[in-house]
Design a protein around this motif. Structure first.
Motif, PDB file in Angstrom:
ATOM      1  N   ILE A 124       0.881  -1.167   0.000  1.00 30.62           N
ATOM      2  CA  ILE A 124       0.000   0.000   0.000  1.00 30.62           C
ATOM      3  C   ILE A 124       0.916   1.214   0.000  1.00 30.62           C
ATOM      4  N   ILE A 125       0.688   2.100  -0.916  1.00 27.93           N
ATOM      5  CA  ILE A 125       1.421   3.358  -0.995  1.00 27.93           C
ATOM      6  C   ILE A 125       0.472   4.452  -0.500  1.00 27.93           C
ATOM      7  N   ILE A 126       0.843   5.139   0.583  1.00 19.79           N
ATOM      8  CA  ILE A 126       0.022   6.241   1.095  1.00 19.79           C
ATOM      9  C   ILE A 126       0.610   7.536   0.546  1.00 19.79           C
ATOM     10  N   LEU A 127      -0.098   8.131  -0.379  1.00 19.77           N
ATOM     11  CA  LEU A 127       0.330   9.377  -1.005  1.00 19.77           C
ATOM     12  C   LEU A 127      -0.042  10.549  -0.111  1.00 19.77           C
ATOM     13  N   LEU A 128       0.821  11.547  -0.096  1.00 20.93           N
ATOM     14  CA  LEU A 128       0.619  12.747   0.724  1.00 20.93           C
ATOM     15  C   LEU A 128       0.739  13.978  -0.160  1.00 20.93           C
ATOM     16  N   PRO A 129       0.219  15.112   0.283  1.00 19.64           N
ATOM     17  CA  PRO A 129       0.371  16.335  -0.500  1.00 19.64           C
ATOM     18  C   PRO A 129       1.860  16.651  -0.725  1.00 19.64           C
ATOM     19  N   GLU A 130       2.161  17.242  -1.843  1.00 16.07           N
ATOM     20  CA  GLU A 130       3.546  17.558  -2.199  1.00 16.07           C
ATOM     21  C   GLU A 130       4.227  18.436  -1.156  1.00 16.07           C
ATOM     22  N   ASN A 131       3.478  19.295  -0.496  1.00 14.18           N
ATOM     23  CA  ASN A 131       4.050  20.209   0.499  1.00 14.18           C
ATOM     24  C   ASN A 131       3.894  19.681   1.933  1.00 14.18           C
ATOM     25  N   PHE A 132       3.649  18.378   2.100  1.00 17.83           N
ATOM     26  CA  PHE A 132       3.444  17.799   3.423  1.00 17.83           C
ATOM     27  C   PHE A 132       4.691  18.006   4.277  1.00 17.83           C
ATOM     28  N   ASP A 133       4.499  18.384   5.521  1.00 20.33           N
ATOM     29  CA  ASP A 133       5.599  18.680   6.430  1.00 20.33           C
ATOM     30  C   ASP A 133       6.408  17.409   6.728  1.00 20.33           C
ATOM     31  N   ILE A 134       7.709  17.442   6.442  1.00 19.68           N
ATOM     32  CA  ILE A 134       8.563  16.261   6.593  1.00 19.68           C
ATOM     33  C   ILE A 134       8.712  15.863   8.065  1.00 19.68           C
ATOM     34  N   GLU A 135       8.792  16.805   8.959  1.00 21.55           N
ATOM     35  CA  GLU A 135       8.879  16.461  10.388  1.00 21.55           C
ATOM     36  C   GLU A 135       7.633  15.682  10.823  1.00 21.55           C
ATOM     37  N   THR A 136       6.467  16.110  10.339  1.00 22.72           N
ATOM     38  CA  THR A 136       5.231  15.389  10.640  1.00 22.72           C
ATOM     39  C   THR A 136       5.279  13.986  10.042  1.00 22.72           C
ATOM     40  N   LEU A 137       5.747  13.875   8.821  1.00 20.63           N
ATOM     41  CA  LEU A 137       5.891  12.569   8.163  1.00 20.63           C
ATOM     42  C   LEU A 137       6.766  11.637   8.998  1.00 20.63           C
ATOM     43  N   LEU A 138       7.900  12.134   9.459  1.00 23.64           N
ATOM     44  CA  LEU A 138       8.815  11.315  10.250  1.00 23.64           C
ATOM     45  C   LEU A 138       8.196  10.933  11.594  1.00 23.64           C
ATOM     46  N   ASN A 139       7.428  11.827  12.195  1.00 21.60           N
ATOM     47  CA  ASN A 139       6.739  11.510  13.452  1.00 21.60           C
ATOM     48  C   ASN A 139       5.676  10.432  13.240  1.00 21.60           C
ATOM     49  N   ILE A 140       4.931  10.518  12.147  1.00 25.71           N
ATOM     50  CA  ILE A 140       3.933   9.489  11.824  1.00 25.71           C
ATOM     51  C   ILE A 140       4.636   8.140  11.671  1.00 25.71           C
ATOM     52  N   HIS A 141       5.743   8.143  10.978  1.00 27.65           N
ATOM     53  CA  HIS A 141       6.512   6.923  10.757  1.00 27.65           C
ATOM     54  C   HIS A 141       6.948   6.297  12.079  1.00 27.65           C
ATOM     55  N   VAL A 142       7.553   7.102  12.943  1.00 23.18           N
ATOM     56  CA  VAL A 142       8.050   6.594  14.233  1.00 23.18           C
ATOM     57  C   VAL A 142       6.903   6.053  15.085  1.00 23.18           C
ATOM     58  N   ARG A 143       5.787   6.781  15.124  1.00 23.10           N
ATOM     59  CA  ARG A 143       4.670   6.381  15.986  1.00 23.10           C
ATOM     60  C   ARG A 143       3.945   5.127  15.502  1.00 23.10           C
ATOM     61  N   ASN A 144       4.088   4.789  14.226  1.00 27.86           N
ATOM     62  CA  ASN A 144       3.316   3.679  13.674  1.00 27.86           C
ATOM     63  C   ASN A 144       4.144   2.496  13.199  1.00 27.86           C
ATOM     64  N   LYS A 145       5.450   2.636  13.185  1.00 27.20           N
ATOM     65  CA  LYS A 145       6.307   1.579  12.652  1.00 27.20           C
ATOM     66  C   LYS A 145       6.190   0.276  13.447  1.00 27.20           C
ATOM     67  N   ILE A 146       6.191   0.342  14.753  1.00 28.22           N
ATOM     68  CA  ILE A 146       6.169  -0.879  15.566  1.00 28.22           C
ATOM     69  C   ILE A 146       4.889  -1.676  15.310  1.00 28.22           C
ATOM     70  N   LYS A 147       3.737  -1.001  15.237  1.00 28.15           N
ATOM     71  CA  LYS A 147       2.496  -1.744  14.995  1.00 28.15           C
ATOM     72  C   LYS A 147       2.524  -2.418  13.624  1.00 28.15           C
ATOM     73  N   CYS A 148       3.176  -1.797  12.657  1.00 31.40           N
ATOM     74  CA  CYS A 148       3.293  -2.427  11.339  1.00 31.40           C
ATOM     75  C   CYS A 148       4.219  -3.644  11.407  1.00 31.40           C
ATOM     76  N   VAL A 149       5.371  -3.487  12.025  1.00 27.01           N
ATOM     77  CA  VAL A 149       6.317  -4.591  12.142  1.00 27.01           C
ATOM     78  C   VAL A 149       5.685  -5.755  12.917  1.00 27.01           C
ATOM     79  N   MET A 150       4.937  -5.449  13.954  1.00 29.00           N
ATOM     80  CA  MET A 150       4.261  -6.494  14.726  1.00 29.00           C
ATOM     81  C   MET A 150       3.227  -7.244  13.875  1.00 29.00           C
ATOM     82  N   SER A 151       2.779  -6.624  12.794  1.00 30.06           N
ATOM     83  CA  SER A 151       1.847  -7.250  11.859  1.00 30.06           C
ATOM     84  C   SER A 151       2.574  -7.792  10.626  1.00 30.06           C
ATOM     85  N   PHE A 152       3.904  -7.877  10.714  1.00 33.78           N
ATOM     86  CA  PHE A 152       4.742  -8.397   9.628  1.00 33.78           C
ATOM     87  C   PHE A 152       4.671  -7.532   8.368  1.00 33.78           C
TER      88      PHE A 152
END
Length: 125
Positions: A67-95
């Motif tokens: 699944i590719i989650i597309l974001l607006p071209e001007n999406f804030d990169i710090e927010t993107l990185l925070n979303i990644h950090v906050r959700n990575k473990i739940k994804c890995v736990m789901s393989f």
């Protein structure tokens, strides 16, 4: 995707992302769009994506899926990185893998310090 992720990886045999190659070949590549304002909304969005991936039958996904989650071209990169950090473990736990891709990414390839496979024109998860 087909102009970069499926191209030959310059520092090892195979494509830049073999998972995407398999997903395209098996017609198991999906897209979503996100532009949420809160962590709660992003968490729910990621949860929906994880649930969707888990709902696919295993015989449909033996060659890869994404699944590719597309974001607006001007999406804030710090927010993107925070979303990644906050959700990575739940994804890995789901393989599942979760990656934060954006134009200025300095994440290096495992095979070469001179190759940056997570650079994309627009912010993406």
């Amino acid at each position: 995707m087909t102009g970069f992720l499926t191209d030959k990886q310059p520092h090892r045999n195979g494509s830049v992302c073999p998972f995407v190659v398999g997903a395209i070949r098996s017609n198991n590549i999906y897209f979503s769009y996100g532009n949420h304002a809160s962590d709660l909304e992003w968490g729910a969005h990621i949860d929906q994506c994880v649930s969707f991936m888990q709902s696919l039958r295993s015989d449909q996904t033996k060659y890869g899926r994404a699944i590719i989650i597309l974001l607006p071209e001007n999406f804030d990169i710090e927010t993107l990185l925070n979303i990644h950090v906050r959700n990575k473990i739940k994804c890995v736990m789901s393989f599942l893998m979760l990656g934060a891709l954006y134009k200025e990414s300095n994440a290096k390839s495992l095979h070469s310090a001179d190759f940056f496979p997570l650079r994309t024109p627009s912010p993406t998860l």
